[in-house]
Every structure is written in structure tokens, then in C-alpha cells.
Design an enzyme around this catalytic site. Structure first.
Site, PDB file in Angstrom:
ATOM      1  N   CYS A 155       0.825  -1.214   0.000  1.00 52.18           N
ATOM      2  CA  CYS A 155       0.000   0.000   0.000  1.00 52.18           C
ATOM      3  C   CYS A 155       0.857   1.261   0.000  1.00 52.18           C
ATOM      4  O   CYS A 155       0.347   2.347  -0.264  1.00 52.18           O
ATOM      5  CB  CYS A 155      -0.955   0.024   1.190  1.00 52.18           C
ATOM      6  SG  CYS A 155      -0.127   0.094   2.778  1.00 52.18           S
TER       7      CYS A 155
ATOM      8  N   ASP B 200       2.221   2.722   2.540  1.00 50.95           N
ATOM      9  CA  ASP B 200       2.118   3.530   3.756  1.00 50.95           C
ATOM     10  C   ASP B 200       3.382   3.389   4.609  1.00 50.95           C
ATOM     11  O   ASP B 200       3.999   2.318   4.644  1.00 50.95           O
ATOM     12  CB  ASP B 200       0.888   3.109   4.570  1.00 50.95           C
ATOM     13  CG  ASP B 200      -0.401   3.501   3.868  1.00 50.95           C
ATOM     14  OD1 ASP B 200      -0.314   4.195   2.839  1.00 50.95           O
ATOM     15  OD2 ASP B 200      -1.480   3.124   4.349  1.00 50.95           O
TER      16      ASP B 200
ATOM     17  N   CYS C  59      -2.748  -2.609   8.810  1.00 44.02           N
ATOM     18  CA  CYS C  59      -2.398  -1.251   9.251  1.00 44.02           C
ATOM     19  C   CYS C  59      -1.950  -1.287  10.714  1.00 44.02           C
ATOM     20  O   CYS C  59      -1.027  -0.559  11.101  1.00 44.02           O
ATOM     21  CB  CYS C  59      -3.585  -0.310   9.081  1.00 44.02           C
ATOM     22  SG  CYS C  59      -4.421  -0.471   7.481  1.00 44.02           S
TER      23      CYS C  59
ATOM     24  N   CYS D 299      -3.006   5.528   5.577  1.00 46.41           N
ATOM     25  CA  CYS D 299      -4.464   5.530   5.611  1.00 46.41           C
ATOM     26  C   CYS D 299      -4.980   5.857   7.019  1.00 46.41           C
ATOM     27  O   CYS D 299      -4.220   5.896   7.991  1.00 46.41           O
ATOM     28  CB  CYS D 299      -4.978   4.170   5.182  1.00 46.41           C
ATOM     29  SG  CYS D 299      -4.682   2.915   6.431  1.00 46.41           S
TER      30      CYS D 299
HETATM   31 FE1  FES Z   1      -1.777  -0.003   4.228  1.00 43.46          FE
HETATM   32 FE2  FES Z   1      -3.504   1.115   5.887  1.00 43.46          FE
HETATM   33  S1  FES Z   1      -3.823   0.642   3.758  1.00 43.46           S
HETATM   34  S2  FES Z   1      -1.378   0.762   6.223  1.00 43.46           S
END
Ligand code: FES
Length: 147
Positions: free
Chosen positions: A35, A37, A108, A64
Site C-alpha cells: 500500500c 504507507d 495497518c 491511511c
Molecule cells: Fe496499508 Fe492502511 S492501507 S497501512
């Protein structure tokens, strides 16, 4: 039922402990390749070696809403606690404290667990403190973003 609990929304909208600690004793940065992040945890540590306390903890999260809420909750769970307790914090405990996360958002909370462990490891490394590498073994790649 709403997708996100009130606690998740609260910690997303009003995250606790956001920021940077200058000259932190331990810094941990982790990311999720899928993702994209990124989460960074800063620790200020006090006390004698072997009985250290987390005096302060801050985070920066580029990610996110669930990652922000997870970081916020995770920092609250370890602030003021013995350093050894931070190492036992699991993503499950973070998720439970948030009253749950959707299945495709569990990764996450894994970032929060990993970032804290990375910051503790950084503190140990900087201070030449011996540790069991098993405590910092990376788990399986967290499931990400519903894929
Ligand atoms: Fe990857 Fe939340 S979508 S950390």
C-alpha cells in the site's frame, strides 16, 4: 454496522502523540510495500538499563486512516510503560483497543507493532544492549488492502 468503530474514527480525527522527538533514544520506521504507507515512531527513554521506562513517544504516519488510528492508539498503550512492555505489544492488542478494524485493514495495525519494535531495536543497537533477535523477527508479509 459502521465499517469503522467510534474509537477508530476518534483516533483518526484527533490522533494523539503526533510529531517528532528531537534526539530520540530510539527511532523505528517501517512501511508496507503493497500500500506504500509509512510509519515512524520516536521513543524517549529514561531509567536504568534493564528497567527503562518510555518517557515519551511520538509518531509520524504517512498512510491511511486505520494506520493513523493504529499509531495513535499504540503510542497511548506504551506511553509511560516499561520498555519491555512495548516489545510485547501486538497488533491484536492495538486492534482490540480500537474496538476492531475491518479484516482488510488489519495490516495497518501490524505496521504499528512493527514500528514500535523497530524503535526499541534501534535503542538497543545504539546503546550496545544485547537482545534476542527472535523478538524482532519479521512476520509474514501482512495482508494488504483487500487483495
Ligand atoms: Fe496499508 Fe492502511 S492501507 S497501512
Amino acid at each position: 454496522m459502521a465499517l469503522y468503530s467510534e474509537k477508530v474514527m476518534d483516533h483518526f480525527r484527533n490522533p494523539r502523540n503526533v510529531g517528532v522527538i528531537e534526539n530520540a533514544d530510539g527511532v523505528g520506521e517501517v512501511g508496507n510495500a503493497k500500500c506504500g504507507d509509512i510509519m515512524k515512531i520516536y521513543l524517549k527513554i529514561t531509567g536504568e538499563q534493564g528497567s527503562e521506562i518510555i518517557e515519551d513517544v511520538k509518531f509520524e504516519t504517512f498512510g491511511c486512516g486505520s494506520a493513523i488510528a493504529s499509531s495513535s492508539m499504540a503510542t497511548e498503550l506504551i506511553a509511560g510503560k516499561p520498555l519491555s512492555e512495548a516489545l510485547t505489544l501486538t497488533n491484536k492488542a492495538v486492534t482490540e483497543a480500537l474496538d476492531g478494524l475491518p479484516a482488510h485493514k488489519l495490516h495497518c495495525s501490524v505496521l504499528a507493532e512493527e514500528a514500535i519494535k523497530a524503535a526499541v531495536k534501534d535503542y538497543y543497537d545504539k546503546n550496545g544492549i544485547a537482545y534476542d533477535p527472535e523478538q524482532f523477527r519479521e512476520g509474514d508479509e501482512p495482508h494488504c488492502c483487500g487483495d
